[in-house]
Design an enzyme around this catalytic site. Structure first.
Site, short mmCIF file in Angstrom:
data_model
loop_
_atom_site.label_atom_id
_atom_site.label_comp_id
_atom_site.label_asym_id
_atom_site.label_seq_id
_atom_site.Cartn_x
_atom_site.Cartn_y
_atom_site.Cartn_z
N LEU A 279 2.76 9.10 -3.54
CA LEU A 279 1.85 8.17 -3.96
C LEU A 279 2.69 7.57 -5.87
CD1 LEU A 279 -0.72 10.63 -4.64
CD2 LEU A 279 -0.32 8.67 -3.09
N HIS A 280 3.82 7.37 -4.59
CA HIS A 280 4.72 6.05 -6.00
C HIS A 280 4.83 5.07 -5.59
CE1 HIS A 280 6.76 10.49 -7.21
NE2 HIS A 280 5.50 10.15 -7.28
N PRO A 281 3.95 4.51 -4.57
CA PRO A 281 4.13 2.78 -4.06
C PRO A 281 5.07 1.74 -5.39
CG PRO A 281 1.62 3.10 -4.36
CD PRO A 281 2.28 4.71 -4.78
#
Length: 362
Positions: A279-281
């Site tokens: 969840l690091h876009p």
């Protein structure tokens, strides 16, 4: 750790809630921004829908903080982005910026899960009868609910060719997936690992003029030989750590991927099937002055427009070597100084480790 008094401290809790009584601040919740309002190429506000009704918020300047998915989506919906993508979606191009929505990067990770022979893991707290007690303790800022239990981790190199640690790992004293499923009953633990500098690149593109239609997103995980090589090395490194003598009294055997998954191709097939986003876009409206740059790094203004800035993870040129929460906060702090015209802080001269170059520590 961004935990304060038994709660995860969000950006809203740290920056917004303490100043909610300011007369020049109005927060509108449960609102969905549908487009940026332009007069020519000058941003003059945003249009948003709330409770089924359209409304406008006019401003002398607009700062987009929608994140690496919503920011490029909103720019494209408003006519700012690659002309071909906009035309195909039915949006009339206002500013042809080919970098909007491109360069998507993310951290991918897997769990190596092991059975534990000793009753020392957090597994008992998953029992249904314990959950009300865990919740009650959490209300009073106590107990196991006050931590995410990623209390140990680190960075290491996948091979001797890289100059700095390119893998990040976390240790968790329970074997569990993010969706709450467990591989087996009983005690267990796991090791999260993944490459930090993948050179795979993806994109975010709108599919129509409808702001409520989710954009097309392609991460392109494992799409380069270098990325696949690092992943095979990452699993080898993780397995090597988990079978060290220090784990002997706890190691009840590998549960996932399991001892039958051997060799690079088998490992990569398991990664393709089992990996999850961290969840690091980021990086979809990157800073830069070249053709693919979207945001001017000296002002955070969107190229080709006036009165429009971007301040979120999308402005990163490349993904950071670690979780992005703190870097995003740092980006916002720096952007606030740029917007206000404050004198910048002196550049840091802190040393950065380079294998074979830096002096060994200790």
């Amino acid at each position: 750790r961004n935990i304060h008094r038994g709660r995860r401290l969000s950006a809203a809790g740290a920056y917004l809630h303490p100043v909610m009584d300011r007369p020049d601040l109005r927060v509108v919740t449960r609102a969905h921004v549908t487009r940026i309002l332009f007069e020519g190429t000058r941003a003059v506000g945003v249009e948003y829908r709330r409770r089924g009704r359209l409304a406008e918020a006019r401003a002398g300047e607009v700062v987009l903080c929608g994140g690496a998915i919503n920011t490029p989506q909103l720019l494209q919906l408003s006519g700012v982005g690659p002309a071909g993508v906009l035309s195909e979606a039915g949006v009339e191009p206002l500013v042809d910026l080919p970098g909007v929505g491109e360069n998507l990067q993310d951290h991918l990770e897997v769990y190596l899960q092991y059975a534990c022979t000793q009753p020392v893991s957090m597994s008992p707290y998953l029992a249904l009868w314990r959950r009300p007690w865990v919740g009650l303790q959490w209300l009073f800022r106590k107990g196991p609910g006050t931590s995410n239990h990623f209390e140990a981790g680190g960075f290491l190199r996948s091979n001797d060719e890289v100059g700095w640690p390119n893998l990040m790992f976390h240790f968790l004293p329970i074997a569990i997936r993010y969706d709450g499923s467990v591989p087996a009953a009983g005690h267990g633990y796991q090791f999260h690992i993944g490459p930090m500098f993948s050179n795979s690149r993806g994109w975010v593109r709108i599919r129509s003029t409808d702001p409520f239609e989710k954009p097309a997103i392609q991460f392109n995980y494992l799409s380069t030989p270098e990325d696949r090589k690092e992943w095979a090395e990452a699993i080898d490194v993780a397995r090597n750590i988990m079978v060290q003598p220090a784990f002997d009294e706890f190691n009840g055997g590998e549960l996932s991927p399991g001892p039958d998954v051997k060799g690079d191709e088998a490992v990569l097939e398991w990664v393709r099937r089992d990996a999850e986003t961290a969840l690091h876009p980021s990086c979809t409206a990157r800073m830069g002055t070249d053709e693919m740059g979207v945001v001017d790094p000296s002002s955070m203004r969107v190229h080709g427009t006036q009165g429009l800035r971007v301040v979120d993870a999308s402005v990163m040129p490349t993904l950071t070597n670690g979780n992005i929460y703190a870097p995003v906060m740092m980006t916002a702090e720096k952007a606030a100084d740029l917007i206000l015209g404050n004198t910048p802080l002196q550049a840091s001269s802190a040393p950065q480790y380079r294998h074979g170059i830096s002096d060994p520590i200790g």
